[in-house]
Design an enzyme around this catalytic site. Structure first.
Site, PDB file in Angstrom:
ATOM      1  N   CYS A  24       0.845  -1.191   0.000  1.00 42.35           N
ATOM      2  CA  CYS A  24       0.000   0.000   0.000  1.00 42.35           C
ATOM      3  C   CYS A  24       0.881   1.242   0.000  1.00 42.35           C
ATOM      4  O   CYS A  24       2.109   1.156   0.079  1.00 42.35           O
ATOM      5  CB  CYS A  24      -0.957   0.018   1.191  1.00 42.35           C
ATOM      6  SG  CYS A  24      -0.119   0.183   2.786  1.00 42.35           S
ATOM      7  N   CYS A  27       3.375   1.798   2.821  1.00 43.90           N
ATOM      8  CA  CYS A  27       4.635   1.045   2.705  1.00 43.90           C
ATOM      9  C   CYS A  27       5.646   1.872   1.926  1.00 43.90           C
ATOM     10  O   CYS A  27       6.813   1.997   2.331  1.00 43.90           O
ATOM     11  CB  CYS A  27       4.397  -0.281   1.977  1.00 43.90           C
ATOM     12  SG  CYS A  27       3.321  -1.448   2.829  1.00 43.90           S
ATOM     13  N   ASP A 467       8.583  29.321 -31.697  1.00 43.07           N
ATOM     14  CA  ASP A 467       9.730  29.636 -32.546  1.00 43.07           C
ATOM     15  C   ASP A 467       9.302  29.424 -34.000  1.00 43.07           C
ATOM     16  O   ASP A 467       8.564  28.487 -34.299  1.00 43.07           O
ATOM     17  CB  ASP A 467      10.900  28.728 -32.186  1.00 43.07           C
ATOM     18  CG  ASP A 467      12.070  28.896 -33.133  1.00 43.07           C
ATOM     19  OD1 ASP A 467      12.570  30.023 -33.251  1.00 43.07           O
ATOM     20  OD2 ASP A 467      12.468  27.898 -33.769  1.00 43.07           O
TER      21      ASP A 467
END
Length: 768
Positions: A24, A27, A467
């Site tokens: 989970c 952890c 650009d």
């Protein structure tokens, strides 16, 4: 753009670790916290990918990092080197997932045993004398063996004074199972049919006649189902990256020669095979830079290279998302993993292994998936304290019910429901699964997102600076028109100009020379060639003193008709050069950096996203405004030097705008890095790509709009997941504490919450 908590020394190294045993988000938070406590270490642990990206300084080794993870209660190892793939009996590549296989086996067996337990417990018509003992017999392996992964993880965490989602599941199911055992052996629940001497007299008021075997077995099955669906969905979420990494060819036909080495001849002059060359098929991993290899129609190009022989159409859809094959010939660049859709090609390898475009793409996608957005860090902080808080709430619930009602059964039911309903998994999966699917889908469409922080930027951007050269235009000058004075042949003007310009490397000169070669083939030789910087070129061609460039270098004056042609061309955004010979201006040749066919549509799409486009270029204002008018851009900033592009971006930011910059050249790199969001064209330079936050693999400006849409959609999915995860817990915990949720229903709801988050993320796979 990534921030870390621990300062890193300049000599820092980086490693990726595979973390095992995490179940989970809490952890992952524990492992990350332990690693970051080490001196000179900065770590990010991703629950969804089960990987830790660790940067460490001097005095710390990989073994130290692994030891820290192991002391925390998990496993860690460096990724194994790529292995040869094996094929199964059906010819398909075998890639079994041990986690999925184990979960599937446990789920199937546990479900077969648990269903009768639930039916016997909840349907009175099915009950018979001593049915509860059959239920115990069936439920025991479900709780003990089926729930073993949860119990082992909970015990490991308990030894390290930690609590995770497994702690909640293990405590909840074992509490229900233990209560049932007590009620059966020492209470009234198991007395039907028993002899009097084996009876124990216990008051029914304490719940001794109530068993929770269906809860213990049912919750275990529901959690196993949720864990299995979650693991399968996580695997599907990472499918795009795995597919990307598997795109490359597995072997290649290399050309070998008499001396036993591949030919590495220069592409200039057309290339071609040496006499005696023979094909030898080798694994693609043994291919080296300079090797020449053969690509037949329908085959994948083994690696990045330059075509030295042949012409064909190359299908790059799987790499760039571009649906139309691109024509290539001698001297053209090709990318590995693309498919030769036409004739036979001989390609000279220019990049192999980790340096190829495919490998760089995969690396960028994986790095993005391993990162964390700020919203995920908030979720991690919450999940780290969530489990202990839930345990306290469960204890308080039991005490409150017992103190107020005195009903042990009701108190126990509510407490178990609180333990089981809480789900930090949904919090931990909310961001990484959406990021995995979003970045993977982006890679399929030719969009590389460098990191999760980029997603936050796309939401706020309101101005996009484009650009001109190579972004809005093709970046390649091409011959446009030829004008000649009366009495002079236009073909002669182009032929003499092309012959003279062939000796020059200037982009305008190359455009004129290429246009002439297309019409006339071989061009006359030039004598006494001279380049006059900033003015043009001159030399002797077929007995004529020819000059091409500005008027002052070519002739005393420009005839009125040529002057008008030159002025009209420049007003239309084209570059005009005067052609003169023997001291008289004879014609005008115009070239132009063609606007990409898709640029106008791209600008419309960017406007539809609420962005204001700005054209930025070092070209002259007349040309820039002509290009801007063609594509629908109103604001133009022209005649700026490369270093001044950064100033333009900062000036826009100073106006309160959040700026995205799209560019492709070395001179765009600083501006890309300065902008709030940098989008680099993948057809541009490495410097631009490294400076950008998003890379658009193919040179189509429309992909910029797609990239922003995908990023915004991914961020919206992450936020939706987090709203669901938070909302679910906020709503469910009070209901469970109030005794309004059966523990088995709570287990089903908890499993559903994680599956919902992952499934919601998987919807990004359908992004168009």
């Amino acid at each position: 753009m990534t921030t870390t908590d621990t300062p890193i020394t300049p000599a820092a190294s980086e490693v990726e670790l595979l973390i095992g045993g995490m179940t989970c988000a809490s952890c992952a938070a524990r492992v990350e916290k332990k690693l970051n406590r080490m001196d000179g270490v900065s770590a990010t642990v991703n629950y969804a990918t089960e990987k830790a990206k660790v940067t460490y300084g001097e005095g710390v080794g990989v073994a130290d990092l692994i030891a820290t993870v192991v002391r925390t209660g998990y496993t860690a190892e460096e990724p194994a080197p790529p292995r040869e793939e094996t094929e199964g009996p059906d010819g398909k590549t075998e890639d079994p997932d041990p986690e999925l296989t184990s979960l599937r086996q446990r789920l199937v067996v546990a479900a077969l045993l648990a269903v009768p337990v639930v039916l016997l417990s909840m349907v009175p018509a099915l009950q018979f004398d001593n049915w509860q003992w059959l239920a115990l017999t069936l439920a025991s392996p479900v709780v003990v063996w089926g729930g073993l992964p949860f119990h082992k993880a909970a015990w490991t965490n308990a030894r390290h004074a930690a609590a995770t989602m497994d702690t909640l599941v293990s405590v909840g199911t074992l509490a229900a199972f233990g209560w049932s055992l007590w009620a059966l052996f020492f209470g009234d629940a198991g007395m039907a049919g028993m002899k009097d001497e084996f009876r124990f007299t216990v008051s029914r008021a304490d719940g001794a006649s109530t068993i929770y075997l269906e809860v213990a077995a049912g919750v275990t099955v529901f959690i196993l189902l949720g864990r299995y669906l979650e693991a399968r969905s996580k695997r599907r979420a990472g499918a795009a990256l795995r597919a990307l990494m598997e795109l490359g060819a597995k072997d290649v036909a290399v050309l070998r020669y008499e001396e036993g080495e591949p030919g590495a001849l220069s592409v200039e002059g057309g290339g071609g095979r040496r006499a005696g060359g023979r094909e030898v098929r080798i694994p693609v991993g043994r291919l080296a830079v300079g090797d020449r290899f053969v690509v037949r129609p329908g085959e994948k190009i083994a690696t990045d290279g330059t075509v030295v022989e042949g012409a064909s159409a190359v299908d790059a859809a799987m790499l760039t998302g571009e649906s139309v094959p691109v024509d290539v010939g001698v001297g053209d660049q090709v990318a590995g993993a693309t498919v030769n859709a036409g004739g036979r090609l001989v390609v000279q390898a220019t990049r192999v292994g980790a340096d190829t475009q495919l490998a760089r793409m995969a690396r960028l996608v994986e790095e993005a998936q391993n990162g964390k957005a700020e919203v995920q860090r908030l979720a991690d902080r919450i999940s780290a304290v969530f489990v202990p808080a839930v345990i306290l709430v469960a204890v308080a619930t039991f005490g409150a019910w017992l103190g107020v009602t005195g009903d042990t059964v009701a108190a126990f039911t509510a407490a178990v429901a609180v333990l089981i309903i809480a789900c930090p998994c949904a919090l931990g999966l909310a961001t990484p699964t959406a990021l995995m699917v979003g970045t993977g889908r982006g890679a399929q469409l030719g969009i590389l997102i460098k990191g999760p922080e980029v997603l936050e930027s796309t939401r706020r951007v309101d101005t996009v600076v484009l650009d001109k050269t190579g972004t809005v235009t093709t970046g390649r000058m091409t011959l446009h028109e030829v004008y000649a004075v009366e009495g002079t042949d236009e073909k002669q003007v182009l032929r003499l100009a092309g012959a003279l310009e062939h000796a020059s490397e200037h982009p305008v000169a190359r455009a004129v020379a290429s246009g002439a070669e297309e019409q006339f083939g071989a061009l006359p030789e030039v004598e006494g060639f001279e380049n006059v910087p900033g003015r043009g070129v001159r030399g002797r061609v077929e007995g004529h003193d020819v000059a091409v460039g500005r008027l002052s270098e070519n002739a005393a004056e420009l005839p009125p008709d040529l002057a008008r042609a030159k002025e009209a061309a420049e007003r239309g955004g084209r570059t005009a050069v005067v052609v003169a010979w023997d001291g008289v201006a004879r014609g005008v040749v115009t070239v132009a950096d063609a606007v990409k066919e898709t640029s106008a549509e791209a600008v419309r799409e960017l406007r539809a996203l609420g962005l204001t486009p700005v054209l930025l270029t070092g070209d002259n204002r007349t040309v820039a405004e002509a290009v801007a008018e063609r594509v629908g851009i109103e604001r133009v900033v022209a005649e700026v030097l490369p270093e001044e592009k950064v100033d333009v971006v900062r000036r826009l930011q100073g106006e309160g705008r959040v700026v995205a910059m799209v560019g492709d050249g070395v001179n765009d790199a600083a501006a890309l890095a300065t902008a709030d969001l940098g989008l680099a064209m993948g057809t541009g330079t490495d410097a631009a790509i490294e400076a950008g936050d998003l890379t658009l693999v193919r040179g189509d400006l429309r992909v910029a709009a797609d990239a922003i849409r995908l990023s915004r959609r991914t961020l919206a999915t992450i936020k939706g997941n987090l709203v669901w995860a938070f909302g679910y817990n906020v709503a469910a915990l009070p209901l469970a504490a109030a005794g309004l949720l059966n523990p088995m229903i709570a287990g089903a709801a908890m499993a559903f919450s994680s599956v919902f988050v992952v499934t919601n993320s998987l919807r990004l796979r359908a992004f168009r």
